[in-house]
Scaffold this active site. Structure first.
Site, PDB file in Angstrom:
ATOM      1  N   ARG A  51       1.110  -1.360  -0.690  1.00 32.50           N
ATOM      2  CA  ARG A  51       0.306  -0.379   0.208  1.00 32.50           C
ATOM      3  C   ARG A  51       0.864   1.539   0.202  1.00 32.50           C
ATOM      4  O   ARG A  51       0.623   2.094  -0.766  1.00 32.50           O
ATOM      5  CB  ARG A  51      -0.805   0.149   1.128  1.00 32.50           C
ATOM      6  CG  ARG A  51      -0.349   0.405   2.547  1.00 32.50           C
ATOM      7  CD  ARG A  51      -1.680  -0.963   3.518  1.00 32.50           C
ATOM      8  NE  ARG A  51      -1.750  -2.095   3.470  1.00 32.50           N
ATOM      9  CZ  ARG A  51      -2.280  -2.705   2.756  1.00 32.50           C
ATOM     10  NH1 ARG A  51      -3.601  -2.260   1.832  1.00 32.50           N
ATOM     11  NH2 ARG A  51      -2.244  -4.034   2.944  1.00 32.50           N
ATOM     12  N   THR A  52       2.430   1.905   0.448  1.00 32.22           N
ATOM     13  CA  THR A  52       2.560   2.659   0.202  1.00 32.22           C
ATOM     14  C   THR A  52       3.415   2.915  -0.303  1.00 32.22           C
ATOM     15  O   THR A  52       3.176   4.487  -0.733  1.00 32.22           O
ATOM     16  CB  THR A  52       3.820   2.373   1.688  1.00 32.22           C
ATOM     17  OG1 THR A  52       3.250   1.747   2.990  1.00 32.22           O
ATOM     18  CG2 THR A  52       4.955   3.532   1.779  1.00 32.22           C
ATOM     19  N   LYS A  80      23.967  -6.669  -5.388  1.00 29.77           N
ATOM     20  CA  LYS A  80      25.591  -7.079  -6.036  1.00 29.77           C
ATOM     21  C   LYS A  80      25.969  -5.366  -5.150  1.00 29.77           C
ATOM     22  O   LYS A  80      27.774  -5.594  -5.201  1.00 29.77           O
ATOM     23  CB  LYS A  80      25.758  -6.233  -7.700  1.00 29.77           C
ATOM     24  CG  LYS A  80      24.241  -6.827  -8.592  1.00 29.77           C
ATOM     25  CD  LYS A  80      24.529  -5.828 -10.321  1.00 29.77           C
ATOM     26  CE  LYS A  80      23.657  -6.108 -10.678  1.00 29.77           C
ATOM     27  NZ  LYS A  80      23.554  -5.288 -12.312  1.00 29.77           N
ATOM     28  N   ARG A 101      11.757   3.305   0.624  1.00 33.00           N
ATOM     29  CA  ARG A 101      11.758   2.007   2.056  1.00 33.00           C
ATOM     30  C   ARG A 101      12.779   1.138   2.116  1.00 33.00           C
ATOM     31  O   ARG A 101      13.665   1.086   1.020  1.00 33.00           O
ATOM     32  CB  ARG A 101      10.549   0.963   1.699  1.00 33.00           C
ATOM     33  CG  ARG A 101      10.184  -0.265   2.417  1.00 33.00           C
ATOM     34  CD  ARG A 101       9.272   0.118   2.910  1.00 33.00           C
ATOM     35  NE  ARG A 101       7.950   0.977   3.680  1.00 33.00           N
ATOM     36  CZ  ARG A 101       6.864   0.273   3.995  1.00 33.00           C
ATOM     37  NH1 ARG A 101       6.345  -0.907   3.954  1.00 33.00           N
ATOM     38  NH2 ARG A 101       6.410   0.654   4.320  1.00 33.00           N
TER      39      ARG A 101
END
Lengths: 305, 137
Positions: A51-52, A80, A101
């Site tokens: 949702r964010t 990597k 995030r």
């Protein structure tokens, strides 16, 4: 250039201004449809989110902007071994604003230090989640009509619940606030949050391990999920995950005008039988998130309708 | 016990008893090739016991390290056997690369080349918090 890492990066006056713009967006969406026509939002989600991320993307699309990014660390160069600093230094050349995030606490702060475009913290580990707090504040504004003289119950995982930490910080700046902290011993509020934002400000608070005992005095009940991803030990998660479940029987003990908030997703901490109760605001709350993020993107990009 | 006075150098005085060796390590005094004297448990009128470090050379020392390990220390700068400057230290506002964050969820555990920064918060409590994740040292 402004970033939003912690909710306290915004003054009370700026939050009032964002809420005012969000209200205007809700009332007059057409007015805002092209304000970000030539802007790009990069959503750098090193941790899964539904949702964010979608809320950010929907917010930018509704402002006329475009979106690029990734939704999982496995599809980014971090697999990597690329650092956060290098990632944002590159992305700064591709976009106008970043929503990040990351599972590591403080990662958006590092990003902001190396970015040449605004960075929004979209959640960093168990630390902060300021745009959820803006969502919570817009919901409280609409559902209660005020930010002062409120008894706010926070229930569940208060230790790793980043939305709880940010909400306490935000609400600690208003007068007449009383916090009721409801959690098992193992998931109590971290000492730095309790000390700096409750004790140091002489804010009234009480801690309880029983939701039933205290629900009757609350104006707002903020429920949280016990998050599996925050535990290093699966046994601890399984032992604590069902600590608090809000059901119809508990709601009968609550005030008639109490509101129930939840940052979502929920697992089983709110029984679905509560969803039809008019005091259950969590789905309306999720919808408010898009409008306040639209207002925030406009503010950080310094664009106006 | 007698330790020769120094001509040009630094005397770190009023170190809390028992903290001199911690300072010695953090200041990396073992890497100096000049005379360094560490005096432990010296009698002190005000402190009861104190530690002292004498460095017989004009070297730069990280005052933030000293202030963090033992606040209220006095750093005397010596020139031609005279004290030319006396610095009274207190807890520094910011610590950079002096201590490392122990929070396994902190970005400093994975990000390469990052400064480990702690900020003094709640000054009445003399408490440091990680600049990135807010954890205690």
């Amino acid at each position: 250039m402004r970033n939003l890492i912690n909710i306290l990066d915004l003054s009370v006056e700026e939050i009032a201004e964002l809420i005012s713009v969000a209200d205007d967006i809700i009332a007059n969406p057409a007015k805002y449809r092209h304000v970000c026509d030539d802007k790009i939002l990069a959503t750098l989600f090193f941790e899964p989110s539904t949702r964010t991320r979608l809320s950010f993307e929907s917010a930018m699309l509704n402002l006329g902007g475009k979106v690029l990014g990734f939704s999982d660390a496995n599809s980014s160069s971090s697999t990597k071994g690329e650092s956060v600093a290098d990632t944002v230094a590159v992305v700064s050349g591709y976009a106008d604003i970043i929503a990040m995030r990351h599972p590591k606490e403080g990662a958006p702060m590092v990003a902001a230090m190396h970015s040449t475009i605004p960075v929004i913290n979209a959640g960093d580990g168990g630390h902060y989640h300021p745009t959820q707090t803006l969502t919570d504040l817009l919901t409280i504004h609409h559902e209660k009509g005020r930010f002062d003289n409120l008894v706010i119950g926070l229930c569940g995982d208060l230790k790793f619940g980043r939305t709880v930490h940010s909400l306490i910080e935000a609400m600690s700046r208003y007068s007449g606030i009383r916090f009721v902290l409801i959690s098992p011993e193992e998931l109590k509020l971290p000492s730095f949050v309790k000390q700096e934002y409750i004790k140091d400000k002489n804010i009234d608070y009480v801690q309880s391990t029983s939701l039933e005992d205290v629900i009757g005095e609350l104006d707002i009940l903020y429920m949280t999920r016990v998050q599996r991803e925050r535990f290093f030990n699966e046994e601890d998660y399984l032992r604590l995950k069902d600590s608090y479940i809000l059901d119809k029987a508990k709601m009968e003990k609550a005030k008639a005008d109490m509101i129930v908030l939840h940052p979502l997703p929920r697992v089983n901490e709110i029984s679905t039988e509560v969803d039809d109760d008019p005091r259950a605001c969590y789905f309306r709350q999720a919808h408010y998130g898009k409008f306040i993020r639209m207002a925030l993107i406009m503010k950080l990009l310094e664009v106006k309708a | 016990m007698k330790v020769d006075s120094i001509v040009n150098g630094i005397v770190i005085d009023h170190i809390a008893a028992g903290k001199a060796m911690t300072l010695y390590r953090l200041l990396e005094l073992d890497k100096l090739d000049c005379p360094v004297a560490v005096i432990q448990n010296a009698p002190s009128e005000f402190m009861g016991k104190k530690d002292i470090i004498k460095i017989d050379s004009d070297v730069d020392v990280n005052l933030d390290v000293i202030g963090y390990v033992s606040p209220n220390v006095t750093v005397n700068i010596i020139r031609n056997e005279e004290i030319v400057e006396k610095k009274h230290l207190s807890l520094p506002r910011k610590l950079t690369n002096i201590i490392r964050c122990k929070n396994p969820r902190c970005i400093t555990t994975t990000e390469q080349g990052i400064d480990h920064i702690f900020m003094l918060r709640g000054e009445d409590r003399n408490e440091y918090r990680c600049y990135y994740c807010d954890a205690k040292p």
